[in-house]
Motif scaffolding. Structure first.
Motif, PDB file in Angstrom:
ATOM      1  N   CYS A  21      -2.776  -6.315 -12.019  1.00 22.29           N
ATOM      2  CA  CYS A  21      -2.758  -6.859 -10.423  1.00 22.29           C
ATOM      3  C   CYS A  21      -3.598  -8.104 -10.353  1.00 22.29           C
ATOM      4  O   CYS A  21      -3.079  -8.828  -9.600  1.00 22.29           O
TER       5      CYS A  21
ATOM      6  N   LYS B 193       4.686 -10.558  -7.078  1.00 16.33           N
ATOM      7  CA  LYS B 193       4.948  -9.540  -7.740  1.00 16.33           C
ATOM      8  C   LYS B 193       4.128  -9.702  -8.970  1.00 16.33           C
ATOM      9  O   LYS B 193       3.805 -10.742  -9.737  1.00 16.33           O
TER      10      LYS B 193
ATOM     11  N   ASN C  44       7.520  -1.073   1.982  1.00 15.76           N
ATOM     12  CA  ASN C  44       8.759  -0.787   2.018  1.00 15.76           C
ATOM     13  C   ASN C  44       8.847   0.608   1.411  1.00 15.76           C
ATOM     14  O   ASN C  44       8.092   0.889   0.842  1.00 15.76           O
TER      15      ASN C  44
ATOM     16  N   GLN D 244      -1.085   2.672  -4.538  1.00 21.11           N
ATOM     17  CA  GLN D 244      -0.548   1.531  -4.958  1.00 21.11           C
ATOM     18  C   GLN D 244      -0.945   0.481  -3.996  1.00 21.11           C
ATOM     19  O   GLN D 244      -0.732  -0.716  -4.105  1.00 21.11           O
TER      20      GLN D 244
ATOM     21  N   LYS E 262      10.323   0.921  -1.522  1.00 22.97           N
ATOM     22  CA  LYS E 262       9.911   0.859  -2.989  1.00 22.97           C
ATOM     23  C   LYS E 262       8.782  -0.019  -3.429  1.00 22.97           C
ATOM     24  O   LYS E 262       8.272  -0.119  -4.579  1.00 22.97           O
ATOM     25  N   ALA E 263       8.275  -0.734  -2.457  1.00 25.14           N
ATOM     26  CA  ALA E 263       7.216  -1.663  -2.896  1.00 25.14           C
ATOM     27  C   ALA E 263       5.916  -1.558  -2.110  1.00 25.14           C
ATOM     28  O   ALA E 263       5.941  -1.039  -0.924  1.00 25.14           O
ATOM     29  N   ALA E 264       4.961  -1.989  -2.592  1.00 26.37           N
ATOM     30  CA  ALA E 264       3.321  -1.668  -1.986  1.00 26.37           C
ATOM     31  C   ALA E 264       2.764  -3.252  -2.401  1.00 26.37           C
ATOM     32  O   ALA E 264       3.075  -3.723  -3.524  1.00 26.37           O
ATOM     33  N   MET E 265       1.630  -3.597  -1.764  1.00 23.12           N
ATOM     34  CA  MET E 265       0.934  -4.518  -2.135  1.00 23.12           C
ATOM     35  C   MET E 265      -0.531  -4.184  -1.972  1.00 23.12           C
ATOM     36  O   MET E 265      -1.127  -3.466  -1.122  1.00 23.12           O
TER      37      MET E 265
END
Length: 135
Positions: A38, A31, A71, A66, A73-76
């Motif tokens: 990032c 995170k 999921n 992003q 709510k999240a990205a990588m």
């Protein structure tokens, strides 16, 4: 040893938690902290999780602004990297690390976290590898 000019392998990390993902393989990282870029987060996380320093190469861009969706709510975001100092060790969150050749059938055989599968394919393409049996 791999380099950014001719990447031939990727480093896969086997998760120890949460229970739903324990034993599955993923890309190391983590995170972004408040106020952190990032890129800075990637450097910090790789030092904390693996004990290595890296040189960043090209970003393997995802389908979203992003990056790659993990999921709802999240990205990588993902970069090609070259290890510049240290030897990767599973210091946090993982119990095994494995260098896997990008042209190896083993890459498709690993039980990847589902959200990471499209990223494996994209990393192969970024390294100039043809599509393989990654589903």
């Amino acid at each position: 040893m791999d380099n950014l000019g001719q990447p031939r392998s990727l480093l896969a990390a086997r998760r120890t938690a949460p229970e739903a993902y324990a034993g599955m393989w993923e890309f190391p990282g983590g995170k972004v902290e408040p106020g952190e870029t990032c890129e800075a987060a990637l450097h910090r996380e790789l030092t904390e999780e693996l004990g290595i320093e890296v040189v960043l190469g090209a970003e393997v861009t995802g389908p979203l602004d992003q990056g790659w969706p993990l999921n709802a709510k999240a990205a990588m975001r993902v970069w090609l990297v070259e290890v510049s100092a240290g030897k990767p060790q599973p210091l946090e969150d993982h119990d095994e690390l494995r260098w896997v050749r990008l042209d190896s059938p083993e890459l498709a055989d690993l039980p990847w976290i589902p959200a990471d599968l499209p990223i494996v394919t994209a990393v192969r393409a970024a390294a100039g590898q043809p599509p393989a049996g990654i589903a």
